[in-house]
Design a protein around this motif. Sequence first.
Motif, short mmCIF file in Angstrom:
data_model
loop_
_atom_site.label_atom_id
_atom_site.label_comp_id
_atom_site.label_asym_id
_atom_site.label_seq_id
_atom_site.Cartn_x
_atom_site.Cartn_y
_atom_site.Cartn_z
N LEU A 1 0.82 -1.22 0.00
CA LEU A 1 0.00 0.00 0.00
C LEU A 1 0.85 1.27 0.00
N ARG A 2 2.03 1.20 0.58
CA ARG A 2 2.92 2.37 0.52
C ARG A 2 3.29 2.67 -0.92
N ALA A 3 3.59 1.62 -1.72
CA ALA A 3 3.91 1.82 -3.13
C ALA A 3 2.70 2.33 -3.89
N LEU A 4 1.53 1.76 -3.59
CA LEU A 4 0.32 2.19 -4.27
C LEU A 4 0.04 3.67 -4.02
N LEU A 5 0.09 4.08 -2.75
CA LEU A 5 -0.20 5.47 -2.42
C LEU A 5 0.90 6.41 -2.89
N GLY A 6 2.11 5.88 -3.04
CA GLY A 6 3.21 6.72 -3.50
C GLY A 6 3.26 6.89 -5.00
N ASP A 7 2.73 5.91 -5.75
CA ASP A 7 2.84 5.95 -7.21
C ASP A 7 1.64 6.57 -7.91
N THR B 1 -6.32 11.61 -5.19
CA THR B 1 -7.52 12.01 -4.47
C THR B 1 -8.64 11.01 -4.71
N ALA B 2 -8.79 10.59 -5.97
CA ALA B 2 -9.84 9.63 -6.31
C ALA B 2 -9.60 8.29 -5.60
N LEU B 3 -8.33 7.87 -5.53
CA LEU B 3 -8.00 6.61 -4.86
C LEU B 3 -8.35 6.66 -3.38
N LEU B 4 -7.99 7.75 -2.72
CA LEU B 4 -8.29 7.87 -1.30
C LEU B 4 -9.79 7.98 -1.05
N GLU B 5 -10.51 8.67 -1.92
CA GLU B 5 -11.97 8.74 -1.79
C GLU B 5 -12.58 7.36 -1.95
N LEU B 6 -12.06 6.60 -2.91
CA LEU B 6 -12.59 5.26 -3.16
C LEU B 6 -12.41 4.36 -1.94
N LEU B 7 -11.18 4.36 -1.38
CA LEU B 7 -10.86 3.40 -0.33
C LEU B 7 -11.37 3.82 1.03
N THR B 8 -11.41 5.12 1.32
CA THR B 8 -11.74 5.55 2.68
C THR B 8 -13.13 6.19 2.79
N ALA B 9 -13.82 6.35 1.69
CA ALA B 9 -15.18 6.91 1.74
C ALA B 9 -16.16 5.96 1.05
N GLU B 10 -16.04 5.79 -0.26
CA GLU B 10 -17.01 5.01 -1.01
C GLU B 10 -17.01 3.53 -0.59
N ARG B 11 -15.82 2.95 -0.36
CA ARG B 11 -15.74 1.51 -0.12
C ARG B 11 -15.21 1.16 1.26
N LEU B 12 -15.13 2.12 2.18
CA LEU B 12 -14.61 1.80 3.50
C LEU B 12 -15.42 0.70 4.17
N GLN C 1 -7.11 13.72 5.96
CA GLN C 1 -8.55 13.60 5.74
C GLN C 1 -8.96 12.16 5.50
N ALA C 2 -8.09 11.41 4.80
CA ALA C 2 -8.36 9.98 4.60
C ALA C 2 -8.31 9.24 5.94
N LEU C 3 -7.33 9.58 6.75
CA LEU C 3 -7.25 8.97 8.09
C LEU C 3 -8.48 9.33 8.91
N ARG C 4 -8.94 10.55 8.78
CA ARG C 4 -10.14 10.97 9.50
C ARG C 4 -11.33 10.09 9.13
N ARG C 5 -11.48 9.82 7.84
CA ARG C 5 -12.62 9.00 7.41
C ARG C 5 -12.50 7.57 7.93
N ILE C 6 -11.26 7.03 7.95
CA ILE C 6 -11.08 5.67 8.47
C ILE C 6 -11.47 5.60 9.93
N TRP C 7 -10.97 6.55 10.74
CA TRP C 7 -11.22 6.49 12.17
C TRP C 7 -12.67 6.79 12.52
N LEU C 8 -13.24 7.81 11.91
CA LEU C 8 -14.63 8.14 12.22
C LEU C 8 -15.59 7.09 11.67
N GLY C 9 -15.16 6.36 10.66
CA GLY C 9 -15.99 5.32 10.07
C GLY C 9 -15.88 3.98 10.77
#
Length: 416
Positions: free
Chosen positions: A58-64, A76-87, A113-121
């Motif tokens: 996941l470090r490589a995914l988020l870095g690339d 932005t789209a990747l983080l929205e997908l993983l931590t909002a739409e599909r959390l 903000q992605a971390l926020r969605r993970i924790w609040l979710g």
Amino acid sequence: MTIDAPSDAPIPSVLPKLDEIRQRLLSHTDRQDERRILEILAGATAAELDQLLLELDLRALLGDVDDRLMGPDNRTALLELLTAERLGDLGVPARAALASALQRGRTGRLDEQALRRIWLGTRGADLTRLKNALDGRGGYHDLHQLFYHDIDDGALREELLAHIAREAVAVSASGREVKILSDIDDTFYANWKDARYPKKTVYPGVLQFYAELDRGPGAEPGRPGDLTFVTARPGDRLGLVEDATLRALAARGQLAATVLAGSFTRLIGNRTIAEKKLENFVEYRRLYPEYDFVFVGDSGQGDIHFGQRMLELAPEAVRAVFIHDVVATPEHARLELAVGGVRLFDTYMGAALEALELGLLGPEGAARVAEAALAAFRAIQFPSPEDREPRRLEMIRDAARLSQALPPSLLVEATL
């Protein structure tokens, strides 16, 4: 509602998706690669997505995957997908893996903000599982590092801590487990003032004592992995001290633990060291308000003061303070400290007896500490018989004292 744990069985349909994503991350990842990766993740079933996140780097995914100056904003789209739409499709281990990847390197606004969605979710018992899963990944990047160093936005930190506090209420109502906090030098092994044992000797029975406190007194063992070392050793920005400490502990038998380090500016004087440890405890307690705490320290470097301050600060949450006496504290002083809740001991069989009296260990657990302590003592190579004899007498004395508190079927035979 508890988030279902992922199945151990691999899902056949995941393998081609996993292989394609890995291939596209091998070299330069262009817009076409990023778009295809997003399509694969978005089109995956819930079970497939959960397993993909557990298998991918996941470090490589988020870095690339990047946001580009002229678009598209694929990160932005990747983080929205993983931590909002599909959390909601991700189990706790996948959420922990994603949170851990987000805290590596600089944690920017999008990451926070992605971390926020993970924790609040994540709520209730699942939130407790998420916190422990993040700590259980090992290394410097643990829960304390995430909240108090990686997250720069103070308002966000307080929002997440308030969420943790709210969710802890229901978890606490179903029963409180114990987090064990421990010093290292002269508590885990002889390494500072204690010249009675050969230097770097792991104290007989200490590993089993930690394990039994973690297990708890009941017939059903508690969740394993609740040991955290609170040390005066100063931390550093790269986490080199913490990681080296964890490796040293693992080499001596303590394979799973978290480390809360001290500070170079708070390294002089026992009172100063204790106050830094107290700051770490206050922060750590806010991360785990659903837990009670036990502290194991020694009498050589400010731990008595630290234990007393813990008891003053949170008497309802601190179940016990155990102090390994390495400076021959007089008996009258021991009794005075015990009145205030600080219990001194000479061997870990003595500590097990104190824990048994406080209901933190069951008889079987105390007997296992004794068995382990006696076996470990027999293996220690003292410089001379004269060095060994006082320690042998302490072990025999504490074995006899513990035996008196155990049922006949668990009597400890101290043949040393």
